[in-house]
Write a protein that holds these residues in place. Structure first.
Motif, PDB file in Angstrom:
ATOM      1  N   ILE A  46      89.165  46.452  72.225  1.00 21.93           N
ATOM      2  CA  ILE A  46      89.474  47.701  72.925  1.00 21.93           C
ATOM      3  C   ILE A  46      90.753  47.491  73.739  1.00 21.93           C
ATOM      4  CG2 ILE A  46      88.644  49.348  74.639  1.00 21.93           C
ATOM      5  CD1 ILE A  46      85.774  48.462  73.815  1.00 21.93           C
ATOM      6  N   LYS A  47      91.792  48.287  73.399  1.00 21.61           N
ATOM      7  CA  LYS A  47      93.094  48.144  74.065  1.00 21.61           C
ATOM      8  C   LYS A  47      93.673  49.519  74.362  1.00 21.61           C
ATOM      9  CE  LYS A  47      94.049  43.985  71.461  1.00 21.61           C
ATOM     10  NZ  LYS A  47      94.760  43.425  70.315  1.00 21.61           N
ATOM     11  N   SER A  48      94.345  49.623  75.485  1.00 20.23           N
ATOM     12  CA  SER A  48      95.030  50.858  75.846  1.00 20.23           C
ATOM     13  C   SER A  48      96.391  50.877  75.163  1.00 20.23           C
ATOM     14  CB  SER A  48      95.190  50.921  77.364  1.00 20.23           C
ATOM     15  OG  SER A  48      95.826  52.110  77.723  1.00 20.23           O
ATOM     16  N   THR A  49      96.725  52.007  74.528  1.00 19.08           N
ATOM     17  CA  THR A  49      98.020  52.172  73.862  1.00 19.08           C
ATOM     18  C   THR A  49      98.617  53.513  74.279  1.00 19.08           C
ATOM     19  OG1 THR A  49      97.147  53.319  71.914  1.00 19.08           O
ATOM     20  CG2 THR A  49      97.143  50.903  71.850  1.00 19.08           C
ATOM     21  N   ALA A  50      99.816  53.780  73.802  1.00 16.72           N
ATOM     22  CA  ALA A  50     100.465  55.059  74.103  1.00 16.72           C
ATOM     23  C   ALA A  50      99.699  56.228  73.482  1.00 16.72           C
ATOM     24  CB  ALA A  50     101.895  55.046  73.590  1.00 16.72           C
ATOM     25  N   GLU A  51      99.017  55.989  72.355  1.00 16.01           N
ATOM     26  CA  GLU A  51      98.247  57.042  71.682  1.00 16.01           C
ATOM     27  C   GLU A  51      96.921  57.329  72.355  1.00 16.01           C
ATOM     28  OE1 GLU A  51      98.320  56.844  67.149  1.00 16.01           O
ATOM     29  OE2 GLU A  51      98.719  54.777  67.772  1.00 16.01           O
ATOM     30  N   SER A  65      89.763  50.923  62.071  1.00 19.81           N
ATOM     31  CA  SER A  65      90.564  51.029  63.289  1.00 19.81           C
ATOM     32  C   SER A  65      90.475  52.465  63.778  1.00 19.81           C
ATOM     33  CB  SER A  65      92.023  50.667  63.009  1.00 19.81           C
ATOM     34  OG  SER A  65      92.131  49.307  62.689  1.00 19.81           O
ATOM     35  N   LEU A  66      90.273  52.625  65.066  1.00 18.62           N
ATOM     36  CA  LEU A  66      90.112  53.947  65.672  1.00 18.62           C
ATOM     37  C   LEU A  66      91.084  54.122  66.826  1.00 18.62           C
ATOM     38  CD1 LEU A  66      86.244  53.751  66.094  1.00 18.62           C
ATOM     39  CD2 LEU A  66      87.439  54.981  64.291  1.00 18.62           C
ATOM     40  N   VAL A  67      91.342  55.378  67.149  1.00 19.93           N
ATOM     41  CA  VAL A  67      92.053  55.727  68.368  1.00 19.93           C
ATOM     42  C   VAL A  67      91.243  56.810  69.051  1.00 19.93           C
ATOM     43  CG1 VAL A  67      94.135  56.725  69.359  1.00 19.93           C
ATOM     44  CG2 VAL A  67      94.322  55.165  67.443  1.00 19.93           C
ATOM     45  N   VAL A  68      90.985  56.632  70.335  1.00 19.29           N
ATOM     46  CA  VAL A  68      90.292  57.640  71.133  1.00 19.29           C
ATOM     47  C   VAL A  68      91.329  58.198  72.101  1.00 19.29           C
ATOM     48  CG1 VAL A  68      88.371  58.107  72.674  1.00 19.29           C
ATOM     49  CG2 VAL A  68      88.149  56.323  70.926  1.00 19.29           C
ATOM     50  N   ASP A  69      91.622  59.499  71.965  1.00 19.13           N
ATOM     51  CA  ASP A  69      92.665  60.084  72.807  1.00 19.13           C
ATOM     52  C   ASP A  69      92.134  60.433  74.190  1.00 19.13           C
ATOM     53  OD1 ASP A  69      91.403  62.596  72.639  1.00 19.13           O
ATOM     54  OD2 ASP A  69      92.774  63.348  71.124  1.00 19.13           O
TER      55      ASP A  69
END
Length: 78
Positions: A46-51, A65-69
């Motif tokens: 779990i990492k914080s990104t710009a997305e 791989s997932l992104v949670v906005d």
């Protein structure tokens, strides 16, 4: 009073009393629980990104791989 002023006062009151609030950041435990409820397991990296929050998890035996906005929407990365 104008309609706009009344609307602003109502919105302000709802925010103060917690009935309506802008998107709030999920804690890591809330994030994992949300993903597990959606059928994902082995939530990791779990990492914080710009997305948003980048996550690796497993679903139906496949690594995904997932992104949670910021609004809590879960999107699978291709």
């Amino acid at each position: 009073m104008s309609t706009r002023t009344i609307f602003q006062m109502v919105l302000w009151c709802l925010m103060i009393f917690g009935i309506f609030s802008p998107a709030h950041a999920l804690t890591q435990d809330e994030l994992v629980a949300k993903l597990e409820a959606a059928g994902y397991s082995q939530v990791r990296d779990i990492k914080s990104t710009a997305e948003g929050i980048s996550v690796k998890a497993t679903k139906d035996g496949k690594d995904i791989s997932l992104v949670v906005d910021s609004s809590g929407q879960v999107k699978e990365r291709k």
